[in-house]
Design a protein around this motif. Structure first.
Motif, PDB file in Angstrom:
ATOM      1  N   LYS A 147      67.924  65.003  14.500  1.00  0.00           N
ATOM      2  CA  LYS A 147      68.930  65.938  15.016  1.00  0.00           C
ATOM      3  C   LYS A 147      70.243  65.206  15.316  1.00  0.00           C
ATOM      4  O   LYS A 147      70.245  64.155  15.957  1.00  0.00           O
ATOM      5  CB  LYS A 147      68.406  66.613  16.297  1.00  0.00           C
ATOM      6  N   TYR A 148      71.315  65.764  14.845  1.00  0.00           N
ATOM      7  CA  TYR A 148      72.643  65.136  14.983  1.00  0.00           C
ATOM      8  C   TYR A 148      72.983  64.865  16.437  1.00  0.00           C
ATOM      9  O   TYR A 148      73.510  63.810  16.783  1.00  0.00           O
ATOM     10  CB  TYR A 148      73.703  66.041  14.351  1.00  0.00           C
ATOM     11  N   GLU A 149      72.666  65.821  17.327  1.00  0.00           N
ATOM     12  CA  GLU A 149      73.119  65.718  18.711  1.00  0.00           C
ATOM     13  C   GLU A 149      72.177  64.918  19.604  1.00  0.00           C
ATOM     14  O   GLU A 149      72.518  64.600  20.750  1.00  0.00           O
ATOM     15  CB  GLU A 149      73.306  67.124  19.293  1.00  0.00           C
ATOM     16  N   ARG A 158      74.264  56.626  13.958  1.00  0.00           N
ATOM     17  CA  ARG A 158      75.725  56.569  13.823  1.00  0.00           C
ATOM     18  C   ARG A 158      76.261  55.198  14.229  1.00  0.00           C
ATOM     19  O   ARG A 158      77.349  54.797  13.784  1.00  0.00           O
ATOM     20  CB  ARG A 158      76.376  57.674  14.663  1.00  0.00           C
ATOM     21  N   GLU A 164      72.564  59.585  17.385  1.00  0.00           N
ATOM     22  CA  GLU A 164      73.553  58.638  17.907  1.00  0.00           C
ATOM     23  C   GLU A 164      73.195  57.209  17.492  1.00  0.00           C
ATOM     24  O   GLU A 164      74.080  56.399  17.175  1.00  0.00           O
ATOM     25  CB  GLU A 164      73.608  58.743  19.435  1.00  0.00           C
TER      26      GLU A 164
END
Length: 232
Positions: A22-24, A32, A29
């Motif tokens: 999940k991106y969020e 990233r 994180e």
């Protein structure tokens, strides 16, 4: 960490699969901020797994470069076991390898040229290293074992050599068990050997359910129930 737990790779990936990242959330994180990924034994991975990770990292990092722009070191030996394709033909197995992926267009191949076994100067290590190279490079389907390697004529003889006198012991000691093992590439062969050795041992036989099997029994999913038999 293992690739499946790190990247949340689907258990049965398809050609267009993505990982459950999940991106969020925290793992989004993490990726990233990642600069380097080292992925060992990649020769055994189905290319759909690797492509799913590539697709996911591009999305999470909003970067169209391979693996979202992260430097990825893929380690492995293609002379060893390739991805397992159930009932697959040779071309299916080769096609499932990363070598059949478009990602290979971005790979810079580096080869390890120094054989650490040969550095020891031990004649046995040198002979074994040369034998392993023959196994990987010989095109013949049958490889002769070295004369120095002991051979057994059947499974019973193998068990008696690895576990001598086990049928006479009232209770094998932990030291006796941990100093011995029989390796096999197939689960059905492991189960067969396990049953034969258990039948040779003294004591009362007990069958235990795996932890998840209690839930599967309640759901009447009997095909997924796992058990293990031991003697006490």
């Amino acid at each position: 960490m293992t690739a499946h737990s790190t990247f949340k790779i689907p258990l049965n990936p398809q050609e267009d699969s993505k990982c459950d990242v999940k991106y969020e959330l925290m793992e989004g994180e993490l990726f990233r901020n990642t600069k380097l990924i080292i992925w060992d034994e990649v020769a055994m991975q189905h290319r759909f797994c690797i492509e799913a990770v590539d697709r996911t990292l591009r999305d999470v990092r909003k970067n169209t470069k391979a693996f979202g722009g992260i430097t990825v070191v893929l380690g492995g030996d293609f002379k060893q076991t390739l991805p397992v394709v159930q009932k697959g033909r040779r071309e299916d197995i080769v096609g499932s390898s990363i070598r059949g992926s478009v990602l290979c267009n971005n790979v810079n191949v580096l080869r390890l040229m120094q054989n650490m076994r040969l550095e020891s100067g031990d004649p046995e290590n040198i002979a074994f290293a040369e034998y392993l190279l023959q196994v990987g490079e010989n095109p013949n389907p049958i490889i002769s074992l070295p004369s120095s390697m002991p051979k057994c004529t059947d499974l019973q003889e193998l068990i008696s050599k690895i576990y001598p006198g086990i049928e006479e012991m009232s209770k094998p000691t932990p030291k006796y068990i941990t100093e011995r093992t029989i390796l096999s590439p197939r689960n059905d062969e492991v189960s067969k050997i396990h049953e034969i050795i258990l039948d040779m041992c003294k004591g009362e036989s007990h069958t235990f359910l795996a932890a998840e099997s209690q839930k599967r029994l309640k759901e009447r999913d009997h095909q997924q129930v796992q058990t293990v038999r031991v003697k006490i």
